[in-house]
Design a protein around this motif. Structure first.
Motif, mmCIF file in Angstrom:
data_model
loop_
_atom_site.group_PDB
_atom_site.id
_atom_site.type_symbol
_atom_site.label_atom_id
_atom_site.label_comp_id
_atom_site.label_asym_id
_atom_site.label_seq_id
_atom_site.Cartn_x
_atom_site.Cartn_y
_atom_site.Cartn_z
ATOM 1 N N PRO A 112 16.176 34.585 -22.661
ATOM 2 C CA PRO A 112 16.763 33.315 -22.196
ATOM 3 C C PRO A 112 16.208 32.133 -22.984
ATOM 4 N N ARG A 113 17.034 31.121 -23.131
ATOM 5 C CA ARG A 113 16.626 29.894 -23.805
ATOM 6 C C ARG A 113 16.766 28.721 -22.852
ATOM 7 N N PRO A 114 15.885 27.727 -22.961
ATOM 8 C CA PRO A 114 15.956 26.574 -22.048
ATOM 9 C C PRO A 114 17.173 25.708 -22.343
ATOM 10 N N SER A 115 17.602 24.987 -21.307
ATOM 11 C CA SER A 115 18.749 24.097 -21.474
ATOM 12 C C SER A 115 18.383 22.840 -22.244
ATOM 13 N N TYR B 38 9.160 26.275 -17.583
ATOM 14 C CA TYR B 38 8.947 25.697 -18.908
ATOM 15 C C TYR B 38 8.918 26.799 -19.963
ATOM 16 N N TRP B 39 9.151 26.376 -21.195
ATOM 17 C CA TRP B 39 9.098 27.281 -22.353
ATOM 18 C C TRP B 39 7.959 26.803 -23.237
ATOM 19 N N ILE B 40 6.877 27.567 -23.304
ATOM 20 C CA ILE B 40 5.699 27.157 -24.066
ATOM 21 C C ILE B 40 5.406 28.218 -25.124
ATOM 22 N N VAL C 189 12.461 22.892 -21.444
ATOM 23 C CA VAL C 189 12.456 22.884 -19.989
ATOM 24 C C VAL C 189 13.722 23.581 -19.517
ATOM 25 N N PHE C 190 13.575 24.535 -18.614
ATOM 26 C CA PHE C 190 14.725 25.241 -18.070
ATOM 27 C C PHE C 190 15.349 24.409 -16.940
#
Length: 507
Positions: free
Chosen positions: A410-413, A482-484, A505-506
């Protein structure tokens, strides 16, 4: 208020020659001079930056230049090719920037950008974008925008570094400190003025006009008035023969908005008929109003796809009528399809046919002409796993390319550009952080997933050969996700700095 851009090409002749020669052109660092005849003498007519830095000057005897500049490359100057190239550049700017463009021989262009700068992000953004695009093409340029052609011409050559935006209504304040040569005066007149002690334009402005006119004739006063805007200086716009154009002359000047709108409708009908005969559709229309005071008013509208629908084009143009200042009246209206592309006939759908794909091009056209082409775009996937390179902007009505994003993780929006550094408490090398601090707030991690390892694109640059990032999806105690990532593998310093960043940020 009128706004005029002067585009100055200080090394146009040598830049054009290098572009034409392509791979066979002399190296950029090699000094280049173009020579021609002045009576019986061979003199230097153009030099590039390297030759000028070495001491070569325009007007210098060719033999002296050869002796003075070591390794000087000398070629013949071609004034005709320079003029033709300047015309082609003017046409390129006409199609992309403004409806009123003309050459300013022998080293520049003049562009009336009144009412069009907002379509390119504002005046300074427009100028910098133009300079950058020319630089990519190998053409050195400087540009200035002012209220008059004369002021913009002066500022582009003696003040722009590389661009200058004079404030609207500037008057003489931006000109006073410039040298007399900025007024486009003959060399002998400038020399005579220097003998009298005049060095700057401000020196002339402080003097009574009558004695100067008596001694130097009307040209000096006319150039001053043109720069200040008290005397008009019309721009004769370039119009290639192959442009589709409709034109209407009026025995009595018109000025009422309703009258202008009525004749716009008639011109659109005439233009669309000519476009249909040629199998074309308009993507950019320019309406030019020739006023009785010898000034021009221009309206430009663009479409996302080729169009020759009379109602749509008429509406786009009449929506801009409020920007036209007719003054004492308009004596000529001309409507030109500045940019046209092939447009095939479409079969009209009947009510029995279900057209499942809605046509939003009319809405897109309306938005483009309100906010500008740069502000309206669509996102298209790019074949890369590096997140910040995985999207590019394309025109809103560009055809679908059939591409998609990889569906592995998945990738954040929302992605942050650039990724923001965070402070973490984490176990190395493969564990997600226990907590992290972002923008001064400490967040405890409740759930996490990862790592997802993304490697650098080694074919782009050597620094990415060993670079890696380890990405984690984390959720804090408040339920925010969050995507870190950690820059590096957690062990080898050659793979990255080992610092942590928040990249997205998702929703």
């Amino acid at each position: 208020m009128t706004r005029v851009v002067s585009l100055f090409l200080p090394s146009w002749s040598t830049d054009r020659l290098r572009r034409k020669a392509g791979d066979a052109a002399p190296p950029v660092e090699a000094p280049l001079a173009l020579i021609g005849r002045d009576g019986r003498r061979q003199v230097v007519l153009a030099v590039d930056a390297a030759a000028q830095a070495a001491g070569a000057r325009v007007g210098m005897p060719a033999t002296k230049a050869r002796v003075l500049v070591q390794g000087l490359i000398v070629q013949d100057h071609d004034a005709v090719a320079d003029a033709e190239g300047l015309d082609r550049l003017a046409l390129w700017i006409l199609q992309r920037y403004a409806p009123i463009v003309s050459t300013d021989p022998a080293d520049g262009l003049v562009i009336d950008t009144t009412g069009t700068d907002h379509l390119h992000g504002g005046e300074e953004t427009m100028l910098r974008g133009l300079i950058d695009r020319l630089a990519v093409a190998g053409i050195s340029a400087r540009a200035a925008i002012a209220d008059t052609w004369g002021a913009a011409h002066a500022l582009a050559r003696y003040a722009a570094r590389p661009v200058l935006v004079a404030p609207a209504g500037h008057g003489s304040s931006v000109l006073a400190g410039l040298p007399l040569a900025a007024l486009r005066l003959p060399l002998d007149m400038i020399a005579a003025l220097h003998v009298l002690g005049f060095e700057r334009i401000g020196d002339l402005l402080a003097q009574p006009r009558a004695p100067l006119t008596l001694r130097f004739g009307p040209q000096l006063g006319r150039r001053i008035d043109q720069a200040l805007g008290t005397t008009g200086e019309p721009i004769d716009p370039i119009r290639p023969d192959d442009l589709v154009e409709a034109r209407r002359n009026f025995a009595e000047p018109i000025g009422a908005a309703e009258t202008i709108a009525r004749y716009i409708g008639k011109l659109v009908v005439q233009l669309c008929a000519e476009l249909e005969a040629k199998g074309l559709g308009a993507k950019r229309l320019d309406l030019i109003c020739h006023r009785v005071d010898n000034r021009l008013q221009a309206v430009r509208v663009s479409t996302a796809t080729p169009v020759r629908d009379v109602k749509r084009l008429t509406r786009l143009l009449t929506d801009k009528i409020e920007t036209i200042e007719p003054g004492f009246g308009i004596e000529i209206l001309s409507l030109t399809a500045t940019l046209a592309e092939p447009l095939a006939e479409r079969q009209t759908l009947t009510v029995m046919v279900d057209d499942s794909v809605p046509d939003v091009s009319d809405l897109v056209d309306t938005l483009i002409n309100r906010v500008g082409e740069r502000s309206l775009y669509r996102a298209e996937p790019v074949a890369t796993e590096v997140p910040e390179r995985s999207v590019r902007r394309i025109p809103p009505m560009a055809p679908e390319a059939g591409k998609g994003w990889p569906g592995y993780w998945p990738r954040p929006s929302r992605l942050l550009a650039p990724p923001e550094p965070i402070d973490t408490v984490a176990l190395l090398p493969d564990h997600p952080p226990v907590s992290f601090t972002w923008r001064g707030i400490r967040r405890r991690v409740r759930r996490a997933d990862g790592p997802e390892r993304i490697r650098g694109e080694w074919w782009r640059r050597d620094a990415e050969l060993a670079a890696v990032r380890d990405y984690f999806r984390v959720e804090d105690e408040a339920g925010e996700r969050y995507w870190i990532f950690r820059s590096g593998d957690g062990e080898d310093p050659n793979t990255g700095s080992q610092r942590w960043f928040l990249h997205g940020v998702f929703g």
